[in-house]
Design a protein around this motif. Sequence first.
Motif, mmCIF file in Angstrom:
data_model
loop_
_atom_site.group_PDB
_atom_site.id
_atom_site.type_symbol
_atom_site.label_atom_id
_atom_site.label_comp_id
_atom_site.label_asym_id
_atom_site.label_seq_id
_atom_site.Cartn_x
_atom_site.Cartn_y
_atom_site.Cartn_z
ATOM 1 N N GLN A 46 7.791 7.083 5.132
ATOM 2 C CA GLN A 46 8.353 8.430 5.017
ATOM 3 C C GLN A 46 9.379 8.500 3.886
ATOM 4 N N TYR A 47 9.381 9.612 3.188
ATOM 5 C CA TYR A 47 10.316 9.815 2.078
ATOM 6 C C TYR A 47 11.762 9.595 2.518
ATOM 7 N N TYR A 48 12.130 10.122 3.677
ATOM 8 C CA TYR A 48 13.522 10.060 4.120
ATOM 9 C C TYR A 48 13.959 8.613 4.368
ATOM 10 N N LEU A 50 12.478 5.984 2.619
ATOM 11 C CA LEU A 50 12.429 5.317 1.315
ATOM 12 C C LEU A 50 13.690 5.569 0.499
ATOM 13 N N LYS A 51 14.164 6.799 0.496
ATOM 14 C CA LYS A 51 15.323 7.103 -0.355
ATOM 15 C C LYS A 51 16.591 6.417 0.121
ATOM 16 N N ASP A 58 18.572 9.398 -6.048
ATOM 17 C CA ASP A 58 17.587 10.393 -5.633
ATOM 18 C C ASP A 58 17.223 11.347 -6.761
ATOM 19 N N TYR A 63 9.336 9.396 -5.774
ATOM 20 C CA TYR A 63 8.877 8.851 -4.506
ATOM 21 C C TYR A 63 7.472 9.349 -4.199
ATOM 22 N N ALA A 65 5.276 9.066 -1.336
ATOM 23 C CA ALA A 65 5.424 8.671 0.059
ATOM 24 C C ALA A 65 4.168 9.002 0.860
ATOM 25 N N GLU A 66 4.127 8.459 2.088
ATOM 26 C CA GLU A 66 3.005 8.725 3.001
ATOM 27 C C GLU A 66 1.662 8.468 2.316
ATOM 28 N N PHE A 72 8.069 13.316 -4.025
ATOM 29 C CA PHE A 72 9.420 13.880 -4.057
ATOM 30 C C PHE A 72 10.135 13.411 -5.318
ATOM 31 N N HIS A 73 10.922 14.309 -5.890
ATOM 32 C CA HIS A 73 11.786 13.967 -7.017
ATOM 33 C C HIS A 73 12.974 14.908 -7.005
ATOM 34 N N LEU A 77 10.342 18.519 -2.824
ATOM 35 C CA LEU A 77 8.922 18.243 -2.651
ATOM 36 C C LEU A 77 8.174 18.753 -3.875
#
Length: 270
Positions: A46-48, A50-51, A58, A63, A65-66, A72-73, A77
């Motif tokens: 999950q992005y949350y 990974l960051k 950030d 990212y 993710a999934e 994400f950048h 999203l």
Amino acid sequence: MIRAISVDMDGTFLDENGEYNRARFERIYAELVKHQIKFIVASGNQYYQLKSFFPGKDEELFYVAENGAVIFHQGELRSVNRFEERLVQKILRTLIQDYQDLQVILCGVKSAYLLKAADSNFKTFAKKYYFELQEVNSFDVLPDDTFIKFALDVEVTKTGQIVEDLNQMFNGEIRAVASGHGSIDIIIPGVTKGSAIQQLLNEWRVTPDDLLAFGDANNDIEMLQLTPNSYAMQESSPEVFATAKYIAPSNKEAGVLQVIEDYMEKSQRP
């Protein structure tokens, strides 16, 4: 010339304790920034989550993710691929009715979801990888979210058979892939780490020949197939070894950082 680097996390960038040498990475990252080399975190997670490994970055990192379902950048999203609600319900019915001994996480953009009745050990495991996680009484009524992946936990010895069964059962509607250590991801066909990274490379007008990629599990294969500068970690799956061009030292020895340091050193030679 390398212009982008993509790294899987578990079993690749992270060591056996789920960490990395942060001071060493900071020195390397400063060189990457100086040479305008983009850094992509590419994971099934999950992005949350990974960051959280890269505080203060950030705004800079990308990212995937999934397993490529979202990009994400700068905290936003950038791209999302979703399952149709009808298919989500069909998959959940199949998993819950036919595979009572597996554990299920339904992954959305806003949060991940698991059943309150899930195994307590699995809940502990899930919280490690899903920082945005909610428990629900049932999946009869879906949460208000966009659904992008299913994460399953099964007996390691059953992984291959369950992957094969699910892919046959859903006949192209989904793609089940082993992601290591008894974990299976159900993803959208054609949506992979590789397809998401290719999207970013197209935006940047960077060719795959200028990408340096690292992975260890089967959900990394499409990413590794993108580039001739692909590295399988020392403890990779047989399929990853067959795909990657090179072998990196173990994640327990900071193999990713070793290879990047070597590349940066060579690039600065006259």
